[in-house]
Motif scaffolding. Structure first.
Motif, PDB file in Angstrom:
ATOM      1  N   ARG A  11       0.854  -1.183   0.000  1.00  0.00           N
ATOM      2  CA  ARG A  11       0.000   0.000   0.000  1.00  0.00           C
ATOM      3  C   ARG A  11       0.890   1.233   0.000  1.00  0.00           C
ATOM      4  O   ARG A  11       2.061   1.162   0.390  1.00  0.00           O
ATOM      5  N   THR A  12       0.345   2.347  -0.435  1.00  0.00           N
ATOM      6  CA  THR A  12       1.146   3.568  -0.557  1.00  0.00           C
ATOM      7  C   THR A  12       1.092   4.416   0.704  1.00  0.00           C
ATOM      8  O   THR A  12       1.841   5.382   0.823  1.00  0.00           O
ATOM      9  N   GLY A  13       0.241   4.064   1.661  1.00  0.00           N
ATOM     10  CA  GLY A  13       0.000   4.926   2.810  1.00  0.00           C
ATOM     11  C   GLY A  13       0.940   4.751   3.972  1.00  0.00           C
ATOM     12  O   GLY A  13       0.503   4.775   5.126  1.00  0.00           O
ATOM     13  N   SER A  14       2.231   4.575   3.734  1.00  0.00           N
ATOM     14  CA  SER A  14       3.199   4.468   4.830  1.00  0.00           C
ATOM     15  C   SER A  14       3.284   5.787   5.585  1.00  0.00           C
ATOM     16  O   SER A  14       3.274   6.867   4.980  1.00  0.00           O
ATOM     17  N   ASN A  15       3.388   5.705   6.912  1.00  0.00           N
ATOM     18  CA  ASN A  15       3.431   6.918   7.729  1.00  0.00           C
ATOM     19  C   ASN A  15       4.769   7.645   7.612  1.00  0.00           C
ATOM     20  O   ASN A  15       4.815   8.860   7.465  1.00  0.00           O
ATOM     21  N   PRO A  18       5.741   7.998   2.874  1.00  0.00           N
ATOM     22  CA  PRO A  18       4.602   7.707   1.987  1.00  0.00           C
ATOM     23  C   PRO A  18       5.044   7.376   0.567  1.00  0.00           C
ATOM     24  O   PRO A  18       6.016   7.934   0.063  1.00  0.00           O
ATOM     25  N   ARG A  19       4.339   6.421  -0.040  1.00  0.00           N
ATOM     26  CA  ARG A  19       4.567   6.004  -1.424  1.00  0.00           C
ATOM     27  C   ARG A  19       5.967   5.423  -1.634  1.00  0.00           C
ATOM     28  O   ARG A  19       6.474   5.374  -2.755  1.00  0.00           O
ATOM     29  N   LYS A  20       6.569   4.925  -0.549  1.00  0.00           N
ATOM     30  CA  LYS A  20       7.944   4.426  -0.644  1.00  0.00           C
ATOM     31  C   LYS A  20       8.076   3.287  -1.653  1.00  0.00           C
ATOM     32  O   LYS A  20       9.105   3.155  -2.323  1.00  0.00           O
ATOM     33  N   ASN A  57      -5.941   5.920  -3.252  1.00  0.00           N
ATOM     34  CA  ASN A  57      -4.508   6.175  -3.436  1.00  0.00           C
ATOM     35  C   ASN A  57      -3.769   4.942  -3.943  1.00  0.00           C
ATOM     36  O   ASN A  57      -2.683   5.062  -4.521  1.00  0.00           O
ATOM     37  N   ASP A  58      -4.359   3.767  -3.712  1.00  0.00           N
ATOM     38  CA  ASP A  58      -3.694   2.538  -4.135  1.00  0.00           C
ATOM     39  C   ASP A  58      -4.117   2.077  -5.528  1.00  0.00           C
ATOM     40  O   ASP A  58      -3.764   0.971  -5.954  1.00  0.00           O
TER      41      ASP A  58
END
Length: 241
Positions: A11-15, A18-20, A57-58
């Motif tokens: 998923r792109t929602g890393s805290n 993000p988008r890592k 976002n994904d």
């Protein structure tokens, strides 16, 4: 029918970064795209799947999977256990391999060894022996029925569901668990090849560049060979100092 499916949870929602997973590892090849290409054909695995979320976002994750020819299955953003069960249902998987998308250097042969040992030992859960591999190079194999049991267990918390196999790792004695042993040359547990921060991203890019300069394959054996060279050089410098 027995069917083994490897699941990249993405998923792109890393805290922290993000988008890592969409950041380039080299040129225009992202961490996730590289992982898809590297793990496309794992011995003993019937299919590689990306499990992402239904969050808009994904959509980019789904588009990447389609571009790489990898099936993408979408589910809960935070209940990753349920996401895995959706994958199992859609793919008819009886065995699942858990792969995190922020570790680009997963080795298909390490995964294949864990899958083979898992089936040979009729295990419910399989992973490498603790400290036998660097972080980011390990693999987990679990039976679908075990995850179904966890999903129905009232003692399994939201945190357990987010981390999928955490409850198993806290209660090894409750499951038929097998630990896979690896050669001493791979025993670098203090090294971590997963990406959580910008510094981690710079590190894996540097590792990839050094491996490419040597024309080495990107696998656990050669990554650990690179580590051993650097450790030896550091020890030599300290001896001189």
């Amino acid at each position: 029918m027995k069917r083994t499916v490897a699941v990249i949870q993405a998923r792109t929602g890393s805290n922290r970064l993000p988008r890592k997973i969409l950041e380039p590892l080299f040129d225009d090849v992202s961490l996730l795209a590289y992982q898809c290409r590297h793990l496309r054909n794992i011995p003993g695995v019937d299919e590689l799947v990306i499990a992402t979320t239904t969050h808009p976002n994904d959509d980019t994750v789904e588009q990447l999977g389609q571009a790489e020819g990898i099936r993408v299955i979408r589910g809960s953003e935070h209940d990753v256990l349920d996401r895995f069960l959706v994958v199992a249902e859609r793919t008819l998987a009886t065995t699942l391999v858990r792969i995190t998308s922020d570790s680009p250097f997963r080795d298909p042969m390490i995964i294949a060894r864990c899958v083979s040992d898992h089936h040979d030992n009729l295990s419910e859960y399989t992973r490498p022996v603790d400290k036998h591999l660097p972080r980011g190079l390990r693999a987990e194999v679990v039976q679908t029925r075990v995850l179904q049991h966890l999903a129905a267990d009232p003692e399994v918390t939201a945190r357990h569901r987010e981390h999928v196999t955490l409850f198993i790792r806290e209660h090894y004695e409750a499951f038929r668990t097998h630990m896979v042993r690896f050669a001493d040359t791979l025993h670098y547990p203090d090294y971590d090849f997963s990406v959580d921060t910008r510094e981690d991203l710079d590190f894996v890019r540097s590792v990839y560049a050094q491996m490419s300069e040597r024309d080495w394959p990107i696998d656990a054996e050669h990554i650990c060979k690179l580590i051993s060279e650097q450790v030896a050089e550091q020890n030599r410098f300290e001896d001189i100092a």
